[in-house]
Design a protein around this motif. Structure first.
Motif, mmCIF file in Angstrom:
data_model
loop_
_atom_site.group_PDB
_atom_site.id
_atom_site.type_symbol
_atom_site.label_atom_id
_atom_site.label_comp_id
_atom_site.label_asym_id
_atom_site.label_seq_id
_atom_site.Cartn_x
_atom_site.Cartn_y
_atom_site.Cartn_z
ATOM 1 N N ARG A 5 0.856 -1.176 0.000
ATOM 2 C CA ARG A 5 0.000 0.000 0.000
ATOM 3 C C ARG A 5 0.895 1.230 0.000
ATOM 4 O O ARG A 5 2.092 1.139 0.194
ATOM 5 C CB ARG A 5 -0.903 0.018 1.225
ATOM 6 N N SER A 6 0.286 2.381 -0.196
ATOM 7 C CA SER A 6 1.047 3.618 -0.243
ATOM 8 C C SER A 6 0.607 4.558 0.868
ATOM 9 O O SER A 6 -0.584 4.707 1.130
ATOM 10 C CB SER A 6 0.848 4.296 -1.613
ATOM 11 N N ILE A 7 1.587 5.168 1.524
ATOM 12 C CA ILE A 7 1.337 6.240 2.484
ATOM 13 C C ILE A 7 1.905 7.509 1.877
ATOM 14 O O ILE A 7 3.078 7.555 1.481
ATOM 15 C CB ILE A 7 1.993 5.964 3.848
ATOM 16 N N ASP A 8 1.072 8.523 1.777
ATOM 17 C CA ASP A 8 1.495 9.819 1.261
ATOM 18 C C ASP A 8 1.683 10.762 2.436
ATOM 19 O O ASP A 8 0.776 10.915 3.266
ATOM 20 C CB ASP A 8 0.452 10.369 0.291
ATOM 21 N N PHE A 39 4.199 -1.037 3.080
ATOM 22 C CA PHE A 39 3.867 0.324 2.650
ATOM 23 C C PHE A 39 5.019 0.959 1.887
ATOM 24 O O PHE A 39 6.178 0.858 2.288
ATOM 25 C CB PHE A 39 3.538 1.207 3.858
ATOM 26 N N MET A 189 -3.693 8.075 3.062
ATOM 27 C CA MET A 189 -3.694 6.786 2.371
ATOM 28 C C MET A 189 -4.926 6.743 1.470
ATOM 29 O O MET A 189 -6.027 7.051 1.921
ATOM 30 C CB MET A 189 -3.722 5.614 3.355
ATOM 31 N N GLY A 190 -4.705 6.408 0.218
ATOM 32 C CA GLY A 190 -5.804 6.314 -0.737
ATOM 33 C C GLY A 190 -6.556 7.629 -0.907
ATOM 34 O O GLY A 190 -7.747 7.639 -1.181
ATOM 35 N N LEU A 194 -5.316 10.474 7.130
ATOM 36 C CA LEU A 194 -5.345 9.588 8.291
ATOM 37 C C LEU A 194 -5.202 10.399 9.572
ATOM 38 O O LEU A 194 -5.990 10.288 10.496
ATOM 39 C CB LEU A 194 -4.225 8.542 8.208
#
Length: 196
Positions: A5-8, A39, A189-190, A194
């Motif tokens: 998954r990706s965390i921005d 991640f 995220m997405g 968060l």
């Protein structure tokens, strides 16, 4: 096999809480990996001082104006340094003489993202500012810092010789603000915030 998954992360390189947040995230990622969650981290621009002059400002005068007194500024620095030390970060805020305009630092981070070394460049910029007192307005210094972290020096020099990444960084900062981000670090995220 871990699900990726990706965390921005929306941040600024002169935000001490962003460096502290980076270190806390780095502690959490292995625990998440053990639970099958992998991640990738991507860094996005936010300028704490979007109206800062290109050459930056004297840090002491800037912080007195911002916080109301030298004593309040020093108390805040002491609190920040204590928190950082608890995570193994040795801040030397006494070495800082300038509050920089961070637009060109964000351009280096953007370019690093194109070359797969973004996290290393972000770490190097944080380290240079908070531990070494580097003036992040200086594009020659930014080039040296990012090159030492693995970004191609020629690519950096070409970027700083023109306008590459400038609109992207400015639009990223504007998009973050329009998206409701007013403080950093902000973790997403997405496309969903968060926490900040």
């Amino acid at each position: 096999m871990a699900e990726s998954r990706s965390i921005d992360i929306v941040s600024d390189v002169i935000c001490p809480w962003c460096y502290i947040g980076k270190r806390q995230l780095e502690r959490a990622l292995p625990m998440l990996r053990d639970q099958g969650l992998e991640f990738e981290v991507a860094w996005h621009p936010f300028q704490l001082n979007p109206d800062m002059a290109a050459e930056g400002a004297d840090r002491l005068q800037y912080r007195i104006a911002k916080f109301g007194s030298l004593e309040k500024s020093q108390a805040m620095d002491a609190r920040i340094s204590e928190t950082a030390a608890g995570l193994g970060l040795d801040f030397h805020l006494d070495r800082l003489t300038r509050t920089p305009n961070t637009l060109n630092a964000h351009r280096a981070i953007w370019l690093a993202g194109q070359h797969g070394v973004q996290d290393a460049v972000v770490e190097a910029l944080f380290d240079a500012y908070f531990r070494q007192g580097a003036d992040l307005c200086d594009t020659a210094l930014l080039t040296s810092i990012a090159a030492a972290a693995g970004l191609d020096r020629a690519a950096l020099e070409a970027m700083y010789a023109g306008d590459a990444g400038l609109d992207i960084v400015q639009q990223g900062d504007i998009a973050a603000r329009r998206g409701g981000i007013s403080g950093v670090p902000s973790f997403m995220m997405g496309g969903y915030l968060l926490f900040s």
